[in-house]
Design an enzyme around this catalytic site. Structure first.
Site, short mmCIF file in Angstrom:
data_model
loop_
_atom_site.label_atom_id
_atom_site.label_comp_id
_atom_site.label_asym_id
_atom_site.label_seq_id
_atom_site.Cartn_x
_atom_site.Cartn_y
_atom_site.Cartn_z
N GLU A 37 0.85 -1.20 0.00
CA GLU A 37 0.00 0.00 0.00
C GLU A 37 0.89 1.25 0.00
O GLU A 37 2.04 1.22 0.48
CB GLU A 37 -0.91 -0.08 1.24
CG GLU A 37 -1.81 1.10 1.52
CD GLU A 37 -2.84 1.42 0.46
OE1 GLU A 37 -2.45 1.56 -0.71
OE2 GLU A 37 -4.02 1.61 0.81
N ASP B 4 -2.88 5.93 6.84
CA ASP B 4 -3.31 7.20 7.41
C ASP B 4 -4.18 6.89 8.64
O ASP B 4 -3.64 6.65 9.72
CB ASP B 4 -4.05 7.94 6.29
CG ASP B 4 -4.44 9.36 6.64
OD1 ASP B 4 -3.80 9.95 7.52
OD2 ASP B 4 -5.39 9.88 6.03
P1 IMP Z 1 -6.62 5.16 5.57
O1 IMP Z 1 -7.69 4.14 5.43
O2 IMP Z 1 -7.12 6.43 6.21
O3 IMP Z 1 -5.37 4.67 6.23
O4 IMP Z 1 -6.35 5.63 4.11
C1 IMP Z 1 -5.25 5.35 3.37
C2 IMP Z 1 -5.51 5.84 1.96
O5 IMP Z 1 -5.84 7.24 1.94
C3 IMP Z 1 -4.26 5.70 1.15
O6 IMP Z 1 -4.26 4.48 0.46
C4 IMP Z 1 -4.33 6.88 0.21
O7 IMP Z 1 -5.05 6.51 -0.95
C5 IMP Z 1 -5.13 7.91 0.93
N1 IMP Z 1 -4.25 8.94 1.53
C6 IMP Z 1 -4.06 9.19 2.85
N2 IMP Z 1 -3.22 10.20 3.05
C7 IMP Z 1 -2.83 10.60 1.82
C8 IMP Z 1 -1.94 11.64 1.36
O8 IMP Z 1 -1.30 12.41 2.12
N3 IMP Z 1 -1.80 11.76 0.02
C9 IMP Z 1 -2.46 10.95 -0.86
N4 IMP Z 1 -3.30 9.98 -0.48
C10 IMP Z 1 -3.49 9.82 0.85
MG MG Z 2 -4.80 4.33 -1.63
#
Ligand code: IMP
Ligand code: MG
Length: 184
Positions: free
Chosen positions: A103, A107
């Protein structure tokens, strides 16, 4: 939009192509040591991970199989609701295989928590998580990351596969987007 124009949208560069290359090489070596003598299935999460995936696969000195998933989480771009939907599933069965989820960035942790549980339930022999970037300040779902490239601060990053509104993915470096670009 050309490269120079895209770079003007960046507040600063976090990682140069050279820094990324050397870290990806180390991750590949680590995976190769951990699974020595075995085969691994790399599961790339579309679309943000594709550039990282392609480079990482070539730094692993083991037989590698490739598969992909695409997921979407309901909610706005900045606030995920925690509901994850599979848009594209794996092509092949992973029962009894060594699986590594690849991945771009973790985040909140929602996407990976969902993916991990989903793939474990399919009977993988080993299930590991490999992310290029980790933004720990934003974590809402605790998640064990087995292989991590770099830690990043709580800022929006683009490049090396990562986008804002489908742009900047092809930048060879990773940078912080200027807030005014996304209406800040
Ligand atoms: P999570 O489920 O919040 O951990 O989301 C992760 C997903 O959010 C990643 O696979 C990215 O597609 C997107 N994402 C989170 N932060 C960023 C960033 O700073 N830039 C670009 N995409 C991000
Ligand atoms: Mg993503």
């Amino acid at each position: 939009m050309d490269d120079a124009q895209m770079k003007q949208d960046l507040a600063r560069v976090l990682f140069t192509p050279e820094q990324i290359k050397s870290r990806v090489k180390e991750l590949g070596q680590q995976i190769s040591r951990d699974f020595a003598g075995e085969e691994v299935v790399l599961v790339g999460i579309l679309k943000g991970a594709v550039i990282f995936f392609a480079d990482l696969a070539r730094e692993i000195s083991l037989p590698v199989r490739m598969d992909f998933m695409a997921i979407s989480s309901y909610g706005s771009a900045t606030k995920t609701s925690g509901v994850v939907r599979i848009l594209k599933d794996l092509d092949k069965d992973i029962t009894g295989r060594n699986v590594i989820i690849v991945e771009d960035i973790v985040d909140s942790g929602m996407s990976l928590a969902f993916l991990k549980e989903n793939l474990i339930s399919r009977g993988a022999k080993a299930l590991r998580v490999c992310v290029l970037l980790d933004k720990p300040e934003r974590r809402r779902c605790p998640i064990d990351v087995d292989y991590r490239g770099f830690e990043v601060p709580d800022e929006f990053v683009v490049g090396y596969g990562m986008d804002y509104a489908e742009r900047y993915r092809e930048l060879p470096l990773i940078g912080v987007l200027k807030p005014q670009v996304y209406g800040g």
